[in-house]
Design a protein around this motif. Structure first.
Motif, PDB file in Angstrom:
ATOM      1  N   VAL A  59      -9.215  59.173  53.810  1.00 49.09           N
ATOM      2  CA  VAL A  59     -10.235  58.131  53.641  1.00 49.09           C
ATOM      3  C   VAL A  59     -11.114  58.468  52.437  1.00 49.09           C
ATOM      4  O   VAL A  59     -11.446  57.587  51.632  1.00 49.09           O
ATOM      5  N   ASN A  60     -11.462  59.726  52.276  1.00 47.32           N
ATOM      6  CA  ASN A  60     -12.280  60.141  51.135  1.00 47.32           C
ATOM      7  C   ASN A  60     -11.560  59.887  49.817  1.00 47.32           C
ATOM      8  O   ASN A  60     -12.165  59.408  48.849  1.00 47.32           O
ATOM      9  N   THR A  61     -10.267  60.180  49.764  1.00 48.38           N
ATOM     10  CA  THR A  61      -9.479  59.945  48.553  1.00 48.38           C
ATOM     11  C   THR A  61      -9.436  58.459  48.215  1.00 48.38           C
ATOM     12  O   THR A  61      -9.654  58.060  47.060  1.00 48.38           O
ATOM     13  N   ILE A  62      -9.166  57.632  49.212  1.00 47.24           N
ATOM     14  CA  ILE A  62      -9.117  56.181  48.991  1.00 47.24           C
ATOM     15  C   ILE A  62     -10.492  55.662  48.584  1.00 47.24           C
ATOM     16  O   ILE A  62     -10.611  54.846  47.657  1.00 47.24           O
ATOM     17  N   PHE A  63     -11.538  56.140  49.240  1.00 46.71           N
ATOM     18  CA  PHE A  63     -12.903  55.728  48.900  1.00 46.71           C
ATOM     19  C   PHE A  63     -13.234  56.055  47.447  1.00 46.71           C
ATOM     20  O   PHE A  63     -13.761  55.214  46.713  1.00 46.71           O
ATOM     21  N   ASN A  64     -12.923  57.276  47.022  1.00 44.36           N
ATOM     22  CA  ASN A  64     -13.214  57.691  45.641  1.00 44.36           C
ATOM     23  C   ASN A  64     -12.446  56.842  44.632  1.00 44.36           C
ATOM     24  O   ASN A  64     -12.978  56.481  43.578  1.00 44.36           O
ATOM     25  N   THR A  65     -11.204  56.512  44.954  1.00 44.60           N
ATOM     26  CA  THR A  65     -10.394  55.663  44.077  1.00 44.60           C
ATOM     27  C   THR A  65     -10.999  54.277  43.966  1.00 44.60           C
ATOM     28  O   THR A  65     -11.147  53.729  42.866  1.00 44.60           O
ATOM     29  N   LEU A  66     -11.350  53.691  45.111  1.00 43.37           N
ATOM     30  CA  LEU A  66     -11.948  52.354  45.108  1.00 43.37           C
ATOM     31  C   LEU A  66     -13.287  52.343  44.382  1.00 43.37           C
ATOM     32  O   LEU A  66     -13.592  51.411  43.630  1.00 43.37           O
ATOM     33  N   GLN A  67     -14.064  53.374  44.583  1.00 39.04           N
ATOM     34  CA  GLN A  67     -15.366  53.467  43.918  1.00 39.04           C
ATOM     35  C   GLN A  67     -15.191  53.535  42.401  1.00 39.04           C
ATOM     36  O   GLN A  67     -15.917  52.874  41.654  1.00 39.04           O
ATOM     37  N   ALA A  68     -14.223  54.295  41.937  1.00 32.02           N
ATOM     38  CA  ALA A  68     -13.951  54.394  40.501  1.00 32.02           C
ATOM     39  C   ALA A  68     -13.490  53.052  39.937  1.00 32.02           C
ATOM     40  O   ALA A  68     -13.917  52.646  38.849  1.00 32.02           O
ATOM     41  N   LEU A  69     -12.619  52.356  40.674  1.00 29.00           N
ATOM     42  CA  LEU A  69     -12.151  51.038  40.224  1.00 29.00           C
ATOM     43  C   LEU A  69     -13.300  50.028  40.177  1.00 29.00           C
ATOM     44  O   LEU A  69     -13.377  49.207  39.261  1.00 29.00           O
ATOM     45  N   GLN A  70     -14.179  50.097  41.141  1.00 30.37           N
ATOM     46  CA  GLN A  70     -15.326  49.182  41.174  1.00 30.37           C
ATOM     47  C   GLN A  70     -16.251  49.423  39.980  1.00 30.37           C
ATOM     48  O   GLN A  70     -16.726  48.480  39.364  1.00 30.37           O
ATOM     49  N   LYS A  71     -16.474  50.681  39.648  1.00 27.60           N
ATOM     50  CA  LYS A  71     -17.321  51.001  38.496  1.00 27.60           C
ATOM     51  C   LYS A  71     -16.678  50.559  37.183  1.00 27.60           C
ATOM     52  O   LYS A  71     -17.351  50.127  36.267  1.00 27.60           O
ATOM     53  N   GLU A  72     -15.344  50.690  37.117  1.00 30.25           N
ATOM     54  CA  GLU A  72     -14.620  50.352  35.899  1.00 30.25           C
ATOM     55  C   GLU A  72     -14.671  48.851  35.616  1.00 30.25           C
ATOM     56  O   GLU A  72     -14.895  48.431  34.480  1.00 30.25           O
ATOM     57  N   SER A  73     -14.451  48.038  36.629  1.00 25.48           N
ATOM     58  CA  SER A  73     -14.464  46.591  36.438  1.00 25.48           C
ATOM     59  C   SER A  73     -14.880  45.903  37.742  1.00 25.48           C
ATOM     60  O   SER A  73     -14.028  45.574  38.572  1.00 25.48           O
TER      61      SER A  73
END
Length: 109
Positions: A59-73
């Motif tokens: 869950v932490n890995t998926i959360f970090n990925t989603l958070q990075a994608l949200q910041k990017e665009s």
């Protein structure tokens, strides 16, 4: 080398281990935990004990990925989430669905 409490403890049967842990717990501010609690915990399989930890890590890995994608665009992230929520595949989106997605983003923004 001096013999440690653990050396004898590790050889105890589960019931005696549980009682020993309950006794040690009581020594900390007279905290009472039933022996049955420790017995149940000690009887669990290794996979069951590790499962929660692995789940949290995923869950932490998926959360970090989603958070990075949200910041990017933020816009594309929002639209992708909208597609997931409405079960619309971006590869087969219709012009009216695209227009609705753009309108939804503009209202959200």
């Amino acid at each position: 080398m001096t013999k440690q409490f653990y050396d004898d403890f590790s050889k105890l049967p589960i019931a005696k281990m549980a009682q020993s842990i309950a006794d040690m717990t009581y020594l900390f501010n007279e905290t009472k935990v039933p022996t049955s609690h420790y017995k149940a915990q000690l009887s669990k399989g290794f996979e069951e004990m590790v499962e929660a930890s692995v789940s949290v890590s995923l869950v932490n890995t998926i959360f970090n990925t989603l958070q990075a994608l949200q910041k990017e665009s933020p816009k594309l992230f929002y639209q992708a989430m909208l597609c997931l929520d409405t079960k619309v595949k971006p590869s087969s989106i219709t012009p009216s669905q695209y227009q609705a997605m753009e309108f939804t983003w503009s209202q959200f923004e």
